[in-house]
Design a protein around this motif. Structure first.
Motif, PDB file in Angstrom:
ATOM      1  N   MET A   1      -1.416  -1.178  -1.208  1.00 19.44           N
ATOM      2  CA  MET A   1      -1.568  -1.971  -0.037  1.00 19.44           C
ATOM      3  C   MET A   1      -1.094  -1.250   1.416  1.00 19.44           C
ATOM      4  O   MET A   1      -1.724  -1.145   2.295  1.00 19.44           O
ATOM      5  CB  MET A   1      -0.839  -3.420  -0.020  1.00 19.44           C
ATOM      6  N   MET A   2       0.274  -0.714   1.178  1.00 18.03           N
ATOM      7  CA  MET A   2       0.977  -0.273   2.430  1.00 18.03           C
ATOM      8  C   MET A   2       0.814   1.290   2.582  1.00 18.03           C
ATOM      9  O   MET A   2       1.279   1.878   3.572  1.00 18.03           O
ATOM     10  CB  MET A   2       2.350  -0.529   2.309  1.00 18.03           C
ATOM     11  N   LEU A   3       0.285   2.013   1.569  1.00 20.34           N
ATOM     12  CA  LEU A   3       0.384   3.277   1.791  1.00 20.34           C
ATOM     13  C   LEU A   3      -0.051   3.955   3.167  1.00 20.34           C
ATOM     14  O   LEU A   3       0.673   4.799   3.656  1.00 20.34           O
ATOM     15  CB  LEU A   3      -0.462   3.759   0.598  1.00 20.34           C
ATOM     16  N   GLU A   4      -1.235   3.726   3.510  1.00 23.62           N
ATOM     17  CA  GLU A   4      -1.844   4.290   4.367  1.00 23.62           C
ATOM     18  C   GLU A   4      -0.671   3.815   5.917  1.00 23.62           C
ATOM     19  O   GLU A   4      -0.338   4.802   6.623  1.00 23.62           O
ATOM     20  CB  GLU A   4      -3.171   3.702   5.307  1.00 23.62           C
ATOM     21  N   ALA A   5      -0.419   2.673   5.883  1.00 25.73           N
ATOM     22  CA  ALA A   5       0.679   2.498   7.069  1.00 25.73           C
ATOM     23  C   ALA A   5       2.005   3.024   6.833  1.00 25.73           C
ATOM     24  O   ALA A   5       2.676   3.428   7.791  1.00 25.73           O
ATOM     25  CB  ALA A   5       0.953   0.941   6.953  1.00 25.73           C
ATOM     26  N   TRP A   6       2.397   3.429   5.606  1.00 26.15           N
ATOM     27  CA  TRP A   6       3.881   4.102   5.448  1.00 26.15           C
ATOM     28  C   TRP A   6       3.498   5.633   5.648  1.00 26.15           C
ATOM     29  O   TRP A   6       4.488   6.110   6.287  1.00 26.15           O
ATOM     30  CB  TRP A   6       4.292   4.077   3.996  1.00 26.15           C
ATOM     31  N   ILE A   7       2.428   5.981   5.672  1.00 31.72           N
ATOM     32  CA  ILE A   7       2.055   7.460   5.846  1.00 31.72           C
ATOM     33  C   ILE A   7       2.149   7.610   7.306  1.00 31.72           C
ATOM     34  O   ILE A   7       2.635   8.496   7.742  1.00 31.72           O
ATOM     35  CB  ILE A   7       0.710   7.991   5.186  1.00 31.72           C
ATOM     36  N   ASP A   8       1.545   6.662   8.187  1.00 28.93           N
ATOM     37  CA  ASP A   8       1.646   6.682   9.354  1.00 28.93           C
ATOM     38  C   ASP A   8       2.963   6.563  10.253  1.00 28.93           C
ATOM     39  O   ASP A   8       3.107   7.329  11.317  1.00 28.93           O
ATOM     40  CB  ASP A   8       0.751   5.147   9.959  1.00 28.93           C
ATOM     41  N   MET A   9       3.781   6.146   9.360  1.00 31.57           N
ATOM     42  CA  MET A   9       5.179   5.982   9.669  1.00 31.57           C
ATOM     43  C   MET A   9       5.787   7.428   9.945  1.00 31.57           C
ATOM     44  O   MET A   9       6.840   7.847  10.933  1.00 31.57           O
ATOM     45  CB  MET A   9       5.989   5.314   9.148  1.00 31.57           C
ATOM     46  N   GLU A  10       5.394   8.339   8.984  1.00 27.66           N
ATOM     47  CA  GLU A  10       5.834   9.755   8.850  1.00 27.66           C
ATOM     48  C   GLU A  10       7.257   9.778   8.614  1.00 27.66           C
ATOM     49  O   GLU A  10       8.083  10.851   8.768  1.00 27.66           O
ATOM     50  CB  GLU A  10       5.601  10.626  10.025  1.00 27.66           C
ATOM     51  N   VAL A  11       7.897   8.838   7.993  1.00 30.35           N
ATOM     52  CA  VAL A  11       9.363   8.950   7.544  1.00 30.35           C
ATOM     53  C   VAL A  11       9.522   8.860   6.210  1.00 30.35           C
ATOM     54  O   VAL A  11      10.834   8.807   5.839  1.00 30.35           O
ATOM     55  CB  VAL A  11      10.267   8.151   8.637  1.00 30.35           C
ATOM     56  N   ILE A  12       8.604   8.431   5.443  1.00 29.53           N
ATOM     57  CA  ILE A  12       8.664   8.181   4.080  1.00 29.53           C
ATOM     58  C   ILE A  12       8.305   9.453   3.291  1.00 29.53           C
ATOM     59  O   ILE A  12       7.055   9.950   3.295  1.00 29.53           O
ATOM     60  CB  ILE A  12       8.108   7.115   3.481  1.00 29.53           C
ATOM     61  N   ARG A  13       9.272  10.175   2.600  1.00 26.36           N
ATOM     62  CA  ARG A  13       8.817  11.500   1.815  1.00 26.36           C
ATOM     63  C   ARG A  13       8.555  11.293   0.349  1.00 26.36           C
ATOM     64  O   ARG A  13       7.809  12.192  -0.023  1.00 26.36           O
ATOM     65  CB  ARG A  13      10.058  12.478   1.900  1.00 26.36           C
TER      66      ARG A  13
END
Ligand code: SF4
Length: 384
Positions: free
Chosen positions: A246-258
């Motif tokens: 559900m959250m992957l796109e939002a987390w990718i947009d944050m650019e801080v989760i590796r």
């Protein structure tokens, strides 16, 4: 000045001949930002937490790594008897701690995840770290962690906690179902406490990242850490299949989760139901299709030690998705008194020891199958 020695057993002593440790040693260098310390897989957070609570002006603190029990006993016989020796006791290290504390002259304080009776003949037991206030002077329960004992000699992946607990109800799990969110000040203080440590990644300790409302603080915490540590790359989070999907796109947009660690456990509908895992195989496939589109590390948790199971579907899934998998987190199923559900009869001497495959619910054939499946899983995901 009060003297405190924090004692931590070396991973090699706790897990002799453990194939998972060899696997991690092979895989960490292949993954950006991961570092395996000589003695510990990661900084023992309990030491940093308690060290923070004991002010430097009142406490002389040191670290002792147990690599040999007899050497440790000898070491403490040469130290000041007025020193307080502290341990965090887990199922996997309790025998080592028991051997040491019955033979050293200093006062011993223990906490951790075993029954207090395991050590109470020789040690003061603390249910919570805040219990220290009952026994020691000048304790500051709200102080941030202090990592000074680990600065300058080990590369690490420190842990930051935004929330405790998890709303799910997996049968094998002991995590509380009450979700408790930390305040920004508490989290900020943790982020600042890593200053001086050598690290490129920070592990987010939340059990299902995304459940707590404060999860988006990672954005600002990234800037806070990056300001004093230009080598910082970002965060590792652990979560569930549906949450990641559900959250992957939002987390990718944050650019801080590796890296994302996900509780896959076993790719088998029946076992997922028995474990009460909060996902189904359709959701897993959907997640993998999404993961494929992004440059993000993916680490599935895989559980071994299941009876009457051949792991074929899990191994096939690992093989099929190997190009997306950074490495796996292998676990051997354990069953504790505090587990949220009893999957098996249990009661065996190794049933709570995550380093031992020989569980009471496994036949000799199950154990062979587990050993074989582990080796295959390691090999398929980049191990030797
Ligand atoms: S295994 Fe993970 S998802 Fe399941 S209850 Fe425990 S923390 Fe939550």
């Amino acid at each position: 000045m009060n003297k405190v020695v924090f004692c931590q057993a070396s991973t090699d002593l706790i897990r002799p001949d453990n194939p998972c440790l060899d696997y991690y040693r092979q895989m960490y260098p292949k993954n950006d930002g991961y570092h395996m310390g000589e003695h510990f897989m990661e900084v023992p957070t309990w030491i940093a937490v308690i060290s923070g609570m004991l002010p430097d002006e009142h406490y002389e603190k040191s670290l002792h790594v147990i690599t040999d029990v007899q050497e440790t006993i000898k070491y403490f016989h040469e130290q000041d008897e007025m020193t307080i020796v502290m341990f965090s006791v887990l199922e996997v290290n309790k025998r080592i701690v028991q051997e040491v504390i019955k033979d050293i002259p200093q006062a011993v304080m223990c906490g951790g995840y075993v029954h207090p009776d395991e050590v109470s003949d020789y040690a003061i037991w603390c249910d919570e770290v805040t219990d220290l206030i009952k026994y020691l002077p000048h304790v500051q329960v709200d102080a941030p962690p202090n990592y000074n004992l680990f600065k300058g000699w080990m590369k690490s992946i420190p842990r930051i906690t935004l929330s405790e607990g998890c709303l799910h109800n997996c049968a094998f799990c002991t995590i509380s179902r009450e979700l408790h969110e930390y305040t920004y000040d508490q989290v900020y203080a943790q982020a600042m406490s890593f200053q001086g440590l050598e690290f490129e990644l920070v592990y987010v300790n939340d059990k299902t990242y995304g459940q707590a409302n404060n999860n988006l603080w990672l954005n600002s915490l990234f800037s806070v850490i990056r300001e004093y540590n230009p080598a910082f790359q970002g965060f590792i989070v652990q979560t569930t299949v549906p949450m990641a999907s559900m959250m992957l796109e939002a987390w990718i947009d944050m650019e801080v989760i590796r890296y994302i660690e996900v509780g896959v456990e076993v790719v088998d509908t029946e076992y997922l139901k028995r474990m009460r895992k909060p996902y189904n195989l359709k959701q897993l496939n959907k997640l993998m299709n999404k993961i494929r589109q992004y440059d993000i590390g993916f680490i599935p948790n895989i559980i071994f030690g299941l009876p009457d199971h051949d792991y074929k579907s899990t191994l096939y899934w690992l093989w099929w998705n190997a190009d997306q998998i950074s490495f796996i987190n292998p676990y051997v199923l354990c069953q504790y008194e505090e587990s949220k559900g009893q999957m098996f009869e249990g009661g065996g001497v190794n049933d709570t020891n995550e380093n031992v495959v020989d569980k009471s619910w496994l036949s000799a054939e199950d154990i062979n199958r587990t050993d074989y499946a582990m080796k295959q899983a390691f090999y398929m995901t980049g191990g030797e």
